[in-house]
Design a protein around this motif. Structure first.
Motif, PDB file in Angstrom:
ATOM      1  N   ASP A  89     -11.507  -4.964   3.342  1.00  0.00           N
ATOM      2  CA  ASP A  89     -10.853  -4.056   4.274  1.00  0.00           C
ATOM      3  C   ASP A  89     -11.707  -3.619   5.452  1.00  0.00           C
ATOM      4  O   ASP A  89     -11.201  -3.024   6.371  1.00  0.00           O
ATOM      5  CB  ASP A  89     -10.383  -2.794   3.535  1.00  0.00           C
ATOM      6  CG  ASP A  89      -9.399  -3.127   2.433  1.00  0.00           C
ATOM      7  OD1 ASP A  89      -8.365  -3.676   2.765  1.00  0.00           O
ATOM      8  OD2 ASP A  89      -9.684  -2.865   1.272  1.00  0.00           O
ATOM      9  N   GLY A 105     -12.311  -9.813  -3.120  1.00  0.00           N
ATOM     10  CA  GLY A 105     -11.641  -8.583  -2.744  1.00  0.00           C
ATOM     11  C   GLY A 105     -12.447  -7.781  -1.744  1.00  0.00           C
ATOM     12  O   GLY A 105     -13.395  -8.257  -1.142  1.00  0.00           O
ATOM     13  N   GLN A 134      -8.350  -4.745  -5.896  1.00  0.00           N
ATOM     14  CA  GLN A 134      -8.840  -4.872  -4.524  1.00  0.00           C
ATOM     15  C   GLN A 134      -7.712  -5.308  -3.599  1.00  0.00           C
ATOM     16  O   GLN A 134      -6.991  -6.252  -3.901  1.00  0.00           O
ATOM     17  CB  GLN A 134      -9.939  -5.962  -4.440  1.00  0.00           C
ATOM     18  CG  GLN A 134     -11.064  -5.811  -5.434  1.00  0.00           C
ATOM     19  CD  GLN A 134     -11.978  -4.647  -5.082  1.00  0.00           C
ATOM     20  OE1 GLN A 134     -12.012  -4.192  -3.939  1.00  0.00           O
ATOM     21  NE2 GLN A 134     -12.705  -4.158  -6.064  1.00  0.00           N
ATOM     22  N   TRP A 135      -7.621  -4.636  -2.447  1.00  0.00           N
ATOM     23  CA  TRP A 135      -6.680  -5.102  -1.417  1.00  0.00           C
ATOM     24  C   TRP A 135      -7.337  -6.213  -0.627  1.00  0.00           C
ATOM     25  O   TRP A 135      -8.548  -6.198  -0.424  1.00  0.00           O
ATOM     26  CB  TRP A 135      -6.309  -3.969  -0.457  1.00  0.00           C
ATOM     27  CG  TRP A 135      -5.520  -2.868  -1.084  1.00  0.00           C
ATOM     28  CD1 TRP A 135      -5.937  -1.588  -1.270  1.00  0.00           C
ATOM     29  CD2 TRP A 135      -4.183  -2.938  -1.573  1.00  0.00           C
ATOM     30  NE1 TRP A 135      -4.941  -0.846  -1.855  1.00  0.00           N
ATOM     31  CE2 TRP A 135      -3.839  -1.663  -2.050  1.00  0.00           C
ATOM     32  CE3 TRP A 135      -3.224  -3.952  -1.663  1.00  0.00           C
ATOM     33  CZ2 TRP A 135      -2.608  -1.366  -2.606  1.00  0.00           C
ATOM     34  CZ3 TRP A 135      -1.993  -3.664  -2.211  1.00  0.00           C
ATOM     35  CH2 TRP A 135      -1.698  -2.371  -2.675  1.00  0.00           C
ATOM     36  N   ARG A 136      -6.551  -7.111  -0.170  1.00  0.00           N
ATOM     37  CA  ARG A 136      -7.093  -8.227   0.622  1.00  0.00           C
ATOM     38  C   ARG A 136      -6.389  -8.296   1.965  1.00  0.00           C
ATOM     39  O   ARG A 136      -5.172  -8.413   2.022  1.00  0.00           O
ATOM     40  CB  ARG A 136      -6.902  -9.542  -0.141  1.00  0.00           C
ATOM     41  CG  ARG A 136      -7.828  -9.636  -1.344  1.00  0.00           C
ATOM     42  CD  ARG A 136      -7.364 -10.673  -2.325  1.00  0.00           C
ATOM     43  NE  ARG A 136      -8.371 -10.889  -3.367  1.00  0.00           N
ATOM     44  CZ  ARG A 136      -8.516 -10.109  -4.439  1.00  0.00           C
ATOM     45  NH1 ARG A 136      -7.720  -9.063  -4.619  1.00  0.00           N
ATOM     46  NH2 ARG A 136      -9.460 -10.371  -5.320  1.00  0.00           N
ATOM     47  N   HIS A 161      -4.278  -8.054  -6.152  1.00  0.00           N
ATOM     48  CA  HIS A 161      -4.585  -6.618  -6.173  1.00  0.00           C
ATOM     49  C   HIS A 161      -4.339  -6.041  -7.560  1.00  0.00           C
ATOM     50  O   HIS A 161      -5.113  -5.222  -8.074  1.00  0.00           O
ATOM     51  CB  HIS A 161      -3.739  -5.882  -5.128  1.00  0.00           C
ATOM     52  CG  HIS A 161      -3.885  -4.400  -5.196  1.00  0.00           C
ATOM     53  ND1 HIS A 161      -2.915  -3.565  -5.691  1.00  0.00           N
ATOM     54  CD2 HIS A 161      -4.936  -3.603  -4.871  1.00  0.00           C
ATOM     55  CE1 HIS A 161      -3.346  -2.314  -5.659  1.00  0.00           C
ATOM     56  NE2 HIS A 161      -4.576  -2.313  -5.160  1.00  0.00           N
ATOM     57  N   GLN A 162      -3.286  -6.520  -8.188  1.00  0.00           N
ATOM     58  CA  GLN A 162      -3.024  -6.053  -9.559  1.00  0.00           C
ATOM     59  C   GLN A 162      -4.100  -6.547 -10.509  1.00  0.00           C
ATOM     60  O   GLN A 162      -4.444  -5.882 -11.477  1.00  0.00           O
ATOM     61  CB  GLN A 162      -1.672  -6.574 -10.033  1.00  0.00           C
ATOM     62  CG  GLN A 162      -0.543  -5.703  -9.568  1.00  0.00           C
ATOM     63  CD  GLN A 162       0.612  -5.688 -10.561  1.00  0.00           C
ATOM     64  OE1 GLN A 162       0.603  -6.396 -11.565  1.00  0.00           O
ATOM     65  NE2 GLN A 162       1.591  -4.856 -10.279  1.00  0.00           N
ATOM     66  N   ARG A 205       0.837  -1.211   0.000  1.00  0.00           N
ATOM     67  CA  ARG A 205       0.000   0.000   0.000  1.00  0.00           C
ATOM     68  C   ARG A 205       0.869   1.258   0.000  1.00  0.00           C
ATOM     69  O   ARG A 205       0.579   2.244  -0.683  1.00  0.00           O
ATOM     70  CB  ARG A 205      -0.935  -0.003   1.211  1.00  0.00           C
ATOM     71  CG  ARG A 205      -2.120  -0.965   1.047  1.00  0.00           C
ATOM     72  CD  ARG A 205      -2.754  -1.195   2.414  1.00  0.00           C
ATOM     73  NE  ARG A 205      -3.938  -2.026   2.339  1.00  0.00           N
ATOM     74  CZ  ARG A 205      -3.926  -3.358   2.305  1.00  0.00           C
ATOM     75  NH1 ARG A 205      -2.772  -4.002   2.255  1.00  0.00           N
ATOM     76  NH2 ARG A 205      -5.051  -4.037   2.285  1.00  0.00           N
TER      77      ARG A 205
END
Ligand code: FES
Ligand code: FES
Length: 864
Positions: free
Chosen positions: A863, A860, A848-850, A843-844, A532
């Motif tokens: 958060d 995803g 989405q961040w996991r 994420h790529q 991040r």
């Protein structure tokens, strides 16, 4: 005519007739006909493939075959396969490094034979991988298994490399016997007069035990005795660090998790013991289990019987001024990560055989165990029996996988108690379900990470607050959270740091040791915040790691000034750079993870281990050590060290796991075996050389690490938490359209690869395990009951052979100063970087961040 109560068929060309009481063919083969190459990993569920045999030429799992279906058929086990074909398979698996613990291999060979019989040299690897869908291997990642099968199909079996010294690709010790299922595990051992024990487990994770009625069980045909806690002559509780784990819960006591034992039923055979164990009647007063670790640590209500606090441990340290540094940072992130509970799923369920005898007029108990800590086991068994440790010998039998899950005792005390009380040999083998309920798991940990960096992406500060759910009993849970805290910052330099990690006691499954030991959880979170920050700075995941990677002379995490051993971190990162750039230029979704993991125990623990070299009059040379061989190859390492140091013919060397001499070891854990075992054998060889290799005496060598410092030790600015670390960078490449992981490139710094083939196998296996950890595996428990909800192997989410992506291993050898040959260890670091790299690749893929494990391509936005 068929005699009543029996079933007839042909096994390996011989007509046989067996009792119709057997629940399935596997039971008849193993328990009545004494045919032990088919292994029992999960009967009767048919989900591991270890019991595969041929029925009329077709490969089937024998634990799913009722005898009524088998009557009149032709059954072939690996014992009945033509000798030259057996030799070909054994040679192929040995030469290709296609096995580790070996437990899954006989079943896989039978399946492969059936396929090769059908397709010959047309058998493709992808085809075979599909057929291995009926099998599980927890050690190898299937890569070398498929290589071995391909060489047999093509009749191109390579000649195994003869055993050599350090760095040689020597064949694994006992590889041929393991491949063919000829080297027995504990459950394969039979002794005259042997009785069988089965356990009665609790129905409630938290309840008072008001009464135990054993009368129905005792009346069951074939039952010899039923033992409860009231029969224990010595101590009730055992445990590696704290003696808080009751062998059984007595009347008036309380259960604390789903694996608590109420009674042991001993019978003439396994079937009767199991049937009768279900007939033990227990009266409970149930209590609401405490299953939320965050609530547990703030509650006055005690979760676990016999303890006085729900906080098992608190590990903390701080350096610098985190608040000021965060305020001055160009970028900062705060994220909460959570990881799941994970089951080891070693393929061999726990088994113990205890055999009493008399020595010089005094009682003695010989215990065959596949555990990881025979000395701890011996001492605890003696305490339970109320006798001196010298009256108990625990003999280690190479096990069918452990990964940390066999550090605590499971059924060793139970089998020992019944054998001692009855003065008869007693074997206790857990069913898969009992195994899942009883042994310690990987900790679920919730971690809040607050991190900052400057405008170029250099880390400025890190604050971590973590709570791990340790379940009911201590096991080594406090050490796992201590290790999580110590490794919180990953292999990076952070000038200001403040870490606290709490282990909570709850009524959930016990958590303890598991490959990675807290480092996996921590570094999933650390890699997440790093990626991040990289995005905020506008640099790549590789670049931010390059900027921050720990270097010699710099201060790491808990304050340790790192030595030249840490050069390996950057070398690993550099080793994947070309592949990283190339995958990115092809538009792939790419993630990179960098990790470190200590080898050995460290943290102020005095680690001293010995080995013995003995030249026998007959010409053979014994190398004796006391480590647990669980597939990782410690026996092979010992052999190679002896060949290196003594320059002798390897055929003269016999490696013996010695449980009679006091070699002073502790648990085979934390990648200690290779590092410390090699060190001790090397020292023993040096002692032998100094004494002119005098025959018939013990040449003793010692390896000692007694200079480390406890984490957070007051007044110590630069503690040496650990003597040695392994490092790894893993690159995960995913399809940009589907998010499917296509390839993993794993660069691992092992210091010195004692045996590159075994090292690669360890890494391939841990990448497979790491992908499961990242994407699919889980062992949740019901918050209402504290009972696990995934009670079969299939439900654990272990990745099958056909779904394993291509794995490319790069072995890096950046030696550790002052360790034998520069060795760093390989087992523990294996999956430390994997989950972080997968999260970055996904994420790529979808932006989405996991933050939660397990994740998958379509999961995803976690958060919240
Ligand atoms: S023991 Fe039969 S499939 Fe697992
Ligand atoms: S070698 Fe396959 S389970 Fe161990």
């Amino acid at each position: 005519m068929e005699p009543s109560g029996s079933v007839s068929f042909v096994v390996n060309g011989q007509p046989v007739s067996v009792s119709s009481r057997h629940p399935h063919l596997l039971s008849a083969l193993r328990d009545e006909l004494d045919i032990t190459s088919p292994k029992d990993g999960c009967s009767p569920s048919g989900q591991c493939g270890c019991c595969t045999v041929l029925i009329d030429g077709k490969a089937v799992v024998s634990c799913q075959q009722p005898l009524t279906k088998v009557a009149g058929t032709n059954v072939t086990t690996l014992e009945g396969v033509d000798e030259s074909e057996r030799a070909r398979f054994a040679e192929a698996f040995a030469a290709c490094g296609g096995l580790q613990c070996g437990y899954c291999i006989p079943g896989i060979i039978v399946r492969a034979k059936a396929q090769i019989d059908k397709k010959g040299d047309k058998l493709e690897k992808s085809d075979m991988a599909r057929h291995l869908g009926a099998h599980l291997c927890r050690c190898t990642g299937y890569v070398k298994i498929l290589d071995a099968i391909e060489t047999v199909a093509r009749r191109e079996v390579p000649t195994p490399t003869p055993t050599g010294g350090i760095g040689s690709r020597s064949v694994k010790y006992e590889a041929h016997e393991l491949a063919l299922g000829d080297r027995g595990y504990v459950d394969d051992i039979r002794v005259p007069g042997m009785l069988h024990a089965a356990l009665h487990l609790t129905q409630h994770a938290r309840a008072e035990v008001l009464g135990i009625d054993t009368s129905r069980a005792l009346a069951h045909p074939g039952v010899v005795a039923v033992h409860t806690a009231a029969d224990i002559p010595g101590d009730l509780r055992v445990g590696i660090i704290y003696k808080d784990w009751p062998v059984m819960i007595p009347v008036g006591g309380f259960t604390s998790y789903a694996g608590d034992v109420l009674a042991i039923v001993v019978a003439q055979d396994r079937i009767a013991a199991r049937e009768a164990a279900a007939l033990v009647d227990v009266k409970y007063r149930t209590l609401k289990p405490i299953t939320d670790p965050a609530i547990a640590i703030g509650s006055d209500e005690i979760a676990v019987w016999g303890t006085d606090n729900n906080v098992l441990s608190n590990s903390s340290y701080a350096r610098g001024d985190v608040d000021t540094a965060l305020a001055a940072s160009a970028h900062a992130v705060v994220e909460t990560f959570s990881t799941q509970r994970i089951e080891h799923a070693f393929l061999e369920p726990e088994s113990t055989l205890a055999v009493p005898s008399s020595r010089d007029g005094r009682r003695h108990l010989h215990v065959y165990s596949g555990g990881q800590g025979i000395w701890d086991d011996r001492n605890d068994i003696a305490r339970v029996l109320g006798t001196d440790a010298e009256h108990v010998t625990v003999e280690l039998i190479t096990n069918g996988g452990a990964f940390g899950g066999k550090e605590d005792m499971s059924n060793q005390a139970h089998a020992s108690l019944s054998a001692w009380l009855l003065d008869a040999p007693v074997k206790c083998t857990l069913s898969r379900e009992e195994s899942l309920r009883m042994h310690a798991k990987r900790h679920p940990i919730t971690m809040t990470y607050e991190a900052g960096c400057d405008a170029e992406g250099r880390l400025t500060a890190l604050r971590v607050r973590a709570i791990g759910d340790s379940g009911a009993y201590a096991s080594v849970g406090m050490k796992v959270l201590e290790r999580m805290a110590g490794h919180a910052s990953g292999p990076y330099e952070v000038p200001n740091i403040d870490v606290e990690a709490i282990a909570a006691r709850t009524n959930n499954p016990v958590c303890g040791a598991f490959r990675g030991f807290g480092a996996n959880q921590a570094q999933f979170a650390m890699e997440g915040v790093l990626d991040r920050l990289a995005e905020k700075v506008g640099i790549s995941g590789w670049e931010i790691r390059k900027k921050n990677v720990i270097r010699p002379g710099r201060v790491w995490g808990p304050g340790q000034v790192m030595d030249d051993g840490c050069l390996g971190a950057e070398v690993c990162l550099d080793a994947i750079k070309t592949e990283y750039d190339s995958a990115r230029s092809q538009g792939k979704a790419v993630g990179v993870g960098l990790g470190l993991k200590n080898s050995g125990l460290g943290n102020g623990f005095k680690e001293i281990t010995k080995a013995v070299v003995r030249f026998n009059g007959g010409g053979d040379i014994e190398v004796r050590h006391g480590w647990t061989e669980m597939g990782q190859g410690i026996n092979t390492v010992a052999l190679q060290v002896a060949v290196e140091e003594l320059g002798v013919d390897p055929d003269r060397v016999r490696v013996i796991v010695d449980t009679t001499r006091e070699l002073g070891l502790g648990q085979t854990t934390g990648s200690r075996g290779t590092l410390m075992g090699a060190g001790a054998v090397k020292a023993a060889c040096e002692a032998a050389r100094a004494a002119g290799c005098a025959p018939d005496v013990d040449h003793v060598g010692e390896y000692r690490v007694d200079w480390t410092t406890k984490l957070g030790e007051p007044g110590v600015e630069h503690p040496i938490i650990h003597s040695t670390f392994g490092y790894a960078a893993q690159l995960v490449i995913a399809d940009p359209q589907s998010g499917r992981i296509e390839r993993v490139v794993a660069a691992h710094d092992v210091g010195r690869a004692v045996n590159p083939t075994l090292c690669e196998g360890q890494i391939e296996g841990s990448v497979h395990m790491g992908l499961g950890y990242a994407l699919t595996e889980d062992f949740p428990s019901d918050p209402e009951t504290g009972f696990p909800t995934n009670m079969t192997l299939r439900s654990l989410g272990i990745i099958r052979a056909k779904d394993v992506p291509k794995i490319d291993v790069i072995l890096v050898e950046s030696p550790q100063p002052n360790s034998p040959y520069g060795i760093k260890g390989v087992g523990e670091i294996g999956l430390v970087p994997t989950a972080g790299a997968v999260a970055a690749a996904l994420h790529q893929f979808d932006g989405q961040w996991r933050n939660r494990l397990p994740m998958n391509a379509n999961d995803g936005d976690q958060d919240e």
